[in-house]
Design a protein around this motif. Structure first.
Motif, PDB file in Angstrom:
ATOM      1  N   ARG A  46       0.864  -1.179   0.000  1.00 19.97           N
ATOM      2  CA  ARG A  46       0.000   0.000   0.000  1.00 19.97           C
ATOM      3  C   ARG A  46       0.899   1.227   0.000  1.00 19.97           C
ATOM      4  O   ARG A  46       1.371   1.674   1.059  1.00 19.97           O
ATOM      5  CB  ARG A  46      -0.916  -0.029   1.223  1.00 19.97           C
ATOM      6  N   LYS A  47       1.163   1.740  -1.205  1.00 20.62           N
ATOM      7  CA  LYS A  47       2.135   2.827  -1.349  1.00 20.62           C
ATOM      8  C   LYS A  47       1.428   4.133  -1.690  1.00 20.62           C
ATOM      9  O   LYS A  47       0.544   4.176  -2.557  1.00 20.62           O
ATOM     10  CB  LYS A  47       3.150   2.480  -2.440  1.00 20.62           C
ATOM     11  N   CYS A  48       1.823   5.206  -1.011  1.00 22.93           N
ATOM     12  CA  CYS A  48       1.245   6.531  -1.247  1.00 22.93           C
ATOM     13  C   CYS A  48       1.795   7.109  -2.550  1.00 22.93           C
ATOM     14  O   CYS A  48       3.005   7.119  -2.784  1.00 22.93           O
ATOM     15  CB  CYS A  48       1.584   7.461  -0.078  1.00 22.93           C
ATOM     16  N   GLU A  49       0.909   7.625  -3.414  1.00 29.89           N
ATOM     17  CA  GLU A  49       1.326   8.183  -4.680  1.00 29.89           C
ATOM     18  C   GLU A  49       2.025   9.528  -4.535  1.00 29.89           C
ATOM     19  O   GLU A  49       2.732   9.967  -5.439  1.00 29.89           O
ATOM     20  CB  GLU A  49       0.118   8.350  -5.607  1.00 29.89           C
ATOM     21  N   VAL A  50       1.847  10.195  -3.393  1.00 29.78           N
ATOM     22  CA  VAL A  50       2.442  11.515  -3.187  1.00 29.78           C
ATOM     23  C   VAL A  50       3.866  11.414  -2.648  1.00 29.78           C
ATOM     24  O   VAL A  50       4.808  11.925  -3.243  1.00 29.78           O
ATOM     25  CB  VAL A  50       1.573  12.361  -2.231  1.00 29.78           C
ATOM     26  N   GLY A  52       5.399   8.364  -1.794  1.00 34.56           N
ATOM     27  CA  GLY A  52       6.069   7.137  -2.164  1.00 34.56           C
ATOM     28  C   GLY A  52       6.307   6.167  -1.025  1.00 34.56           C
ATOM     29  O   GLY A  52       6.892   5.098  -1.229  1.00 34.56           O
TER      30      GLY A  52
END
Length: 276
Positions: A46-50, A52
């Protein structure tokens, strides 16, 4: 089978304690992804697109996006919403069974009578069967209120959840606006094919060939030793509702309905007298 919850069917003043069971299950062989070089399991992060960063479940909120704007819903926001925990299957209407379009039906559940509810359960089942009626009910499953039908399946009462009206899409196809002419000869030939293939439906004569062959493939590989030893390598149930005497409950339901109808007639009569 394991019961999902215990509750009761309520119609009029009659209360029928029941257990709810899922009526269906999948037979699919469960597969997952592995690395082709060493058989290691592929896990999704579960990686944040902002930023990383990989985010833990505890730091994940739900959100709704529309027209380029995102509304974040925190746990506190969702907790403020009313949670539906009712254990009652409320009958709201009895309708002709033929009025229920199968497109509306979703998941199916069996209902089993509990305690001393067998007589009331049997009565409701016979009434639905002999009147060719289906009960429209409200039921809460996994804290979400659903509209459903209560009907007879063989000798068992069954609940089938339904889609809401705005969840049914209209079939609007421009190609169907044309009305091609079907010659009588072509129609007769098509009917002849239907006659040749006609018969009684026997579901046990059909099987999922893909899943059967997939399972055979897995078992063959296990027998050949073509497998990786991954092990070495890598609330309290609700209390039953109180059952009223069945005859008394039925009689009181009918009397209450009659009293309501009589009151409505009297009130309308009084209004007509005053206006006169």
């Amino acid at each position: 089978m394991r019961a999902m919850w215990k509750g009761s069917i309520a119609f009029g003043l009659v209360n029928v304690p029941v257990k709810l069971y899922s009526a269906t299950e999948t037979h699919d062989v469960r597969l997952h992804q592995v690395h082709d070089e060493d058989g290691g399991r592929i896990r999704y992060q579960r990686k944040c697109e902002v930023c990383g960063e990989v985010v833990a479940y505890a730091n994940i909120d739900k959100a709704y996006e529309e027209d380029g704007k995102t509304v974040v819903l925190r746990d506190d926001d969702l907790a403020a919403l009313p949670v539906e925990r009712s254990r009652e299957i409320e009958v709201v209407q009895f309708v002709p069974s033929k009025q229920i379009d199968p497109i509306r039906l979703e998941k199916s559940y069996y209902l089993e009578p509990t305690g001393s509810a067998l007589k009331a359960y049997t009565l409701l089942r016979r009434v639905l069967d002999e009147t060719a009626r289906t009960a429209i009910v409200r039921i809460s499953i996994r804290q979400r209120q659903r509209l459903a039908v209560l009907r007879v399946h063989d000798d068992v009462l069954m609940v089938q959840t339904m889609l809401w009206d705005d969840e049914i899409r209209a079939a609007e196809f421009a190609s169907l606006d044309e009305k091609p002419r079907i010659p009588a000869k072509e129609l007769d030939l098509a009917k002849a094919i239907v006659d040749q293939l006609s018969g009684d439906f026997a579901p046990d004569e059909y099987q999922d060939d893909y899943q059967v062959q997939l399972r055979q493939l897995v078992e063959a590989k296990l027998e050949q030793g073509d497998a990786i030893d991954t092990a070495a390598t890598f609330g309290e149930p609700a209390e039953e509702a109180e059952v009223l005497d069945l005859m008394e409950a039925l009689q009181r339901s009918v009397e209450r309905r009659k009293a309501g109808a009589a009151k409505g007639t009297k009130d309308s009569g009084s209004k007509r007298s005053k206006s006169a």
